[in-house]
Scaffold this active site. Sequence first.
Site, PDB file in Angstrom:
ATOM      1  N   ASP A   1       0.858  -1.182   0.000  1.00 24.67           N
ATOM      2  CA  ASP A   1       0.000   0.000   0.000  1.00 24.67           C
ATOM      3  C   ASP A   1       0.896   1.235   0.000  1.00 24.67           C
ATOM      4  O   ASP A   1       1.849   1.313   0.787  1.00 24.67           O
ATOM      5  CB  ASP A   1      -0.892  -0.021   1.245  1.00 24.67           C
ATOM      6  CG  ASP A   1      -1.956   1.063   1.215  1.00 24.67           C
ATOM      7  OD1 ASP A   1      -3.045   0.792   0.698  1.00 24.67           O
ATOM      8  OD2 ASP A   1      -1.691   2.181   1.719  1.00 24.67           O
TER       9      ASP A   1
ATOM     10  N   ASN B   1      -2.700  13.234  -3.208  1.00 27.42           N
ATOM     11  CA  ASN B   1      -3.934  13.745  -3.816  1.00 27.42           C
ATOM     12  C   ASN B   1      -4.294  15.123  -3.288  1.00 27.42           C
ATOM     13  O   ASN B   1      -4.715  16.008  -4.044  1.00 27.42           O
ATOM     14  CB  ASN B   1      -5.090  12.772  -3.561  1.00 27.42           C
ATOM     15  CG  ASN B   1      -5.047  11.577  -4.489  1.00 27.42           C
ATOM     16  OD1 ASN B   1      -4.551  11.656  -5.613  1.00 27.42           O
ATOM     17  ND2 ASN B   1      -5.563  10.448  -4.029  1.00 27.42           N
TER      18      ASN B   1
ATOM     19  N   ASP C   1      -3.187   9.873  -9.908  1.00 22.85           N
ATOM     20  CA  ASP C   1      -3.386   8.829 -10.923  1.00 22.85           C
ATOM     21  C   ASP C   1      -2.075   8.488 -11.620  1.00 22.85           C
ATOM     22  O   ASP C   1      -1.788   7.319 -11.908  1.00 22.85           O
ATOM     23  CB  ASP C   1      -4.416   9.294 -11.955  1.00 22.85           C
ATOM     24  CG  ASP C   1      -5.833   9.328 -11.395  1.00 22.85           C
ATOM     25  OD1 ASP C   1      -6.052   8.781 -10.292  1.00 22.85           O
ATOM     26  OD2 ASP C   1      -6.717   9.892 -12.062  1.00 22.85           O
TER      27      ASP C   1
ATOM     28  N   GLU D   1      -5.014   2.677  -3.491  1.00 25.48           N
ATOM     29  CA  GLU D   1      -3.560   2.624  -3.622  1.00 25.48           C
ATOM     30  C   GLU D   1      -3.007   1.300  -3.116  1.00 25.48           C
ATOM     31  O   GLU D   1      -1.814   1.200  -2.803  1.00 25.48           O
ATOM     32  CB  GLU D   1      -2.914   3.793  -2.878  1.00 25.48           C
ATOM     33  CG  GLU D   1      -3.132   3.797  -1.386  1.00 25.48           C
ATOM     34  CD  GLU D   1      -4.388   4.540  -0.947  1.00 25.48           C
ATOM     35  OE1 GLU D   1      -4.396   5.026   0.200  1.00 25.48           O
ATOM     36  OE2 GLU D   1      -5.346   4.645  -1.735  1.00 25.48           O
TER      37      GLU D   1
END
Length: 224
Positions: A89, A97, A106, A132
Site C-alpha cells: 500500500d 492527492n 493517478d 492505492e
Amino acid sequence: QKSIVAGDTAPLLNTEAARGDEIGLLAQGVARLQESMMEERRLKNINADMAMTDRLTGLNNRQLLDREIDGMMELADRYQEPVSMIIFDLDCFKTVNDKWGHPVGDAVLKRTARLASEQVRKSDLLIRFGGEEFLIVLPRTGVTAAVITAEKIRTVLENTPHPTAGVVTASFGVAERHRAESFKNWYKRCDETMYQAKQSGRNQVIACTEDSLPVASVHVEWLP
C-alpha cells in the site's frame, strides 16, 4: 452453419457471392452473417478483457483475482507447492492527492503499477486491489523468495521519484499460504503484516510465517 458459429470462415463465399442467381444472394447473406458474428465475438472478447482489467493502471483487477485464485490454491494443495502473497500500500497517498490533485495521484498509481510489473514474473498475478493497494499472488514461491520480490519492488519505488510528487514509498506485507487455508484467512494474515509495516514506520517489508504472528521487519541490501 456450424463452421460459422465456431468462428471458422465459410469456404468459397466470395466466389458464390459473385453469382447473379439465388445462390449468390444466399452466399451474400451468409457472408454478412459471418461478419456480424465475428464482430460480435470480437466485441465480446474486448468486453471480457476490460472487465478483468483495471482501467487506470492496466493491471488485473479483483474480478480476475476472484476467477483465478481458487484454481491457484487448488494446484498448490494438489502438488504440495508453496504459494505466497504480497500486499503493498502506498505510503501517505492521501497527501499526494490533497497536495497535487487527483491527476498527479493517478500518474503515481500508473507508474507504480509499471514499476511493480517489471519486478514480477509472468506467472505471478499482480492485482490493483483497490485505491492505492496492490496484491501479488506468487505461485511455487515460499515466503523467503516472496520477501525478496517485495524488497525489490520497495527499493525501486524508493529510488524512482515521480516527476511532480517526488518519492512515494510503500509498505509491504508477505504471507505464505498454509495448506488448505482459505483465501480469506490468508489475505487477513498478509494484510495484518502490511498494516504492521505501516505502524512500524512505513517503507518496509514485514513477513508473516507462523499463524497470524508477524516476524521482525526484513531489509535486504544488495551488494555490488
